[in-house]
Scaffold this motif. Structure first.
Motif, PDB file in Angstrom:
ATOM      1  N   ALA A  64       0.820  -1.208   0.000  1.00 51.21           N
ATOM      2  CA  ALA A  64       0.000   0.000   0.000  1.00 51.21           C
ATOM      3  C   ALA A  64       0.855   1.260   0.000  1.00 51.21           C
ATOM      4  CB  ALA A  64      -0.938   0.011   1.206  1.00 51.21           C
ATOM      5  N   THR A  65       2.012   1.197   0.640  1.00 55.09           N
ATOM      6  CA  THR A  65       2.867   2.378   0.748  1.00 55.09           C
ATOM      7  C   THR A  65       4.296   2.065   0.325  1.00 55.09           C
ATOM      8  OG1 THR A  65       3.583   1.989   3.035  1.00 55.09           O
ATOM      9  CG2 THR A  65       1.498   3.169   2.721  1.00 55.09           C
ATOM     10  N   GLU A  66       5.020   3.114  -0.006  1.00 54.30           N
ATOM     11  CA  GLU A  66       6.439   2.963  -0.345  1.00 54.30           C
ATOM     12  C   GLU A  66       7.234   2.512   0.874  1.00 54.30           C
ATOM     13  OE1 GLU A  66       9.991   2.828  -2.334  1.00 54.30           O
ATOM     14  OE2 GLU A  66       7.943   2.922  -3.136  1.00 54.30           O
ATOM     15  N   ASN A  67       6.802   2.930   2.069  1.00 57.25           N
ATOM     16  CA  ASN A  67       7.481   2.501   3.299  1.00 57.25           C
ATOM     17  C   ASN A  67       7.469   0.993   3.435  1.00 57.25           C
ATOM     18  OD1 ASN A  67       8.306   4.962   4.318  1.00 57.25           O
ATOM     19  ND2 ASN A  67       6.430   5.300   5.475  1.00 57.25           N
ATOM     20  N   GLU A  68       6.312   0.370   3.180  1.00 54.90           N
ATOM     21  CA  GLU A  68       6.207  -1.078   3.286  1.00 54.90           C
ATOM     22  C   GLU A  68       7.134  -1.758   2.279  1.00 54.90           C
ATOM     23  OE1 GLU A  68       2.113  -2.185   2.812  1.00 54.90           O
ATOM     24  OE2 GLU A  68       1.708  -2.018   4.953  1.00 54.90           O
ATOM     25  N   GLY A  92       2.326  -9.017  10.474  1.00 59.88           N
ATOM     26  CA  GLY A  92       2.150  -9.053  11.923  1.00 59.88           C
ATOM     27  C   GLY A  92       2.452  -7.749  12.624  1.00 59.88           C
ATOM     28  N   GLN A  93       3.190  -6.852  11.942  1.00 67.34           N
ATOM     29  CA  GLN A  93       3.547  -5.574  12.553  1.00 67.34           C
ATOM     30  C   GLN A  93       3.513  -4.464  11.508  1.00 67.34           C
ATOM     31  OE1 GLN A  93       7.498  -6.237  14.156  1.00 67.34           O
ATOM     32  NE2 GLN A  93       6.675  -6.723  16.175  1.00 67.34           N
ATOM     33  N   SER A  94       3.224  -3.272  11.961  1.00 66.07           N
ATOM     34  CA  SER A  94       3.354  -2.120  11.075  1.00 66.07           C
ATOM     35  C   SER A  94       4.840  -1.805  10.940  1.00 66.07           C
ATOM     36  CB  SER A  94       2.621  -0.909  11.654  1.00 66.07           C
ATOM     37  OG  SER A  94       3.267  -0.462  12.837  1.00 66.07           O
ATOM     38  N   THR A  95       5.195  -0.980   9.958  1.00 67.33           N
ATOM     39  CA  THR A  95       6.603  -0.602   9.810  1.00 67.33           C
ATOM     40  C   THR A  95       7.108   0.094  11.068  1.00 67.33           C
ATOM     41  OG1 THR A  95       5.898   1.443   8.696  1.00 67.33           O
ATOM     42  CG2 THR A  95       6.517  -0.404   7.292  1.00 67.33           C
TER      43      THR A  95
END
Length: 200
Positions: A64-68, A92-95
């Motif tokens: 969904a995002t560039e961070n991911e 299991g975890q967000s960035t």
């Protein structure tokens, strides 16, 4: 090779989804944090992608995002961490939660994820500390537009299948879902609650 895809969401069965991009169907694997924000079937979606080429398959991963995507690409550079485990970690975890575990040397927080043992968690913390990309505060959200199309599949069964695909054993996945009141909840909501319960 393929930087992003923009198309109509045809099918979703975590962790896999199918996008119709101008008449071509792309099978994409995505972490649950991306699935949580997906629009309804039939709507348009944009995903940042990463292509993994193996001898026996070409696998496209979507985020969904560039961070991911940045974190995924950094994770698979760690010795012993392949695309499947990287996808499990991102599910299991967000960035932000992952970065916190690394910064705080929180081995226990990582071991709670399926497929991550003590040694893997310690290796992740050591190797990732110097590789963590800076969080992009201008993360690109998923674009949405188009008609809504419903799904007739059982959210509970889809959730159990998704948890199995993320590395949980079938009995464990079923037990995680059984502890949740699934009435009027989507597959993504059930998975979100199950994963939250698993990492408490």
């Amino acid at each position: 090779m393929i930087g992003f895809l923009r198309g109509r969401l045809i099918h979703k069965a975590p962790p896999q989804l199918l996008l119709d991009v101008q008449g071509v169907g792309y099978e994409v694997e995505a972490p649950m944090n991306t699935f949580y924000d997906l629009p309804a079937l039939g709507e348009e979606v944009k995903l940042h992608t990463h292509l993994v080429v193996r001898e026996d398959a070409h696998i496209l991963f979507g985020f969904a995002t560039e961070n991911e995507r940045m974190l995924f690409r950094t994770l698979i550079k760690v010795n012993g961490v392949g695309p499947k485990l990287a996808l499990t970690i991102l599910s299991g975890q967000s960035t932000e939660e992952f970065y916190r575990c690394v910064d705080d040397n929180d081995v226990k927080g990582l071991v709670r994820l399926p497929g991550v043992g003590q040694k893997t968690a310690e290796r992740l913390i050591i190797e990732m500390r110097g590789r963590l990309p800076e969080l992009n505060k201008l993360s690109v959200s998923i674009d949405r537009s188009g008609p809504v199309v419903g799904s007739s599949a059982s959210p509970k069964q889809e959730a159990i299948s998704a948890l199995c695909a993320l590395g949980y054993k079938p009995p464990e996945a079923a037990r995680m879902v059984q502890s949740i009141s699934v009435e009027d909840k989507s597959c993504e909501d059930i998975i979100r609650l199950a994963l939250r319960g698993a990492v408490k």
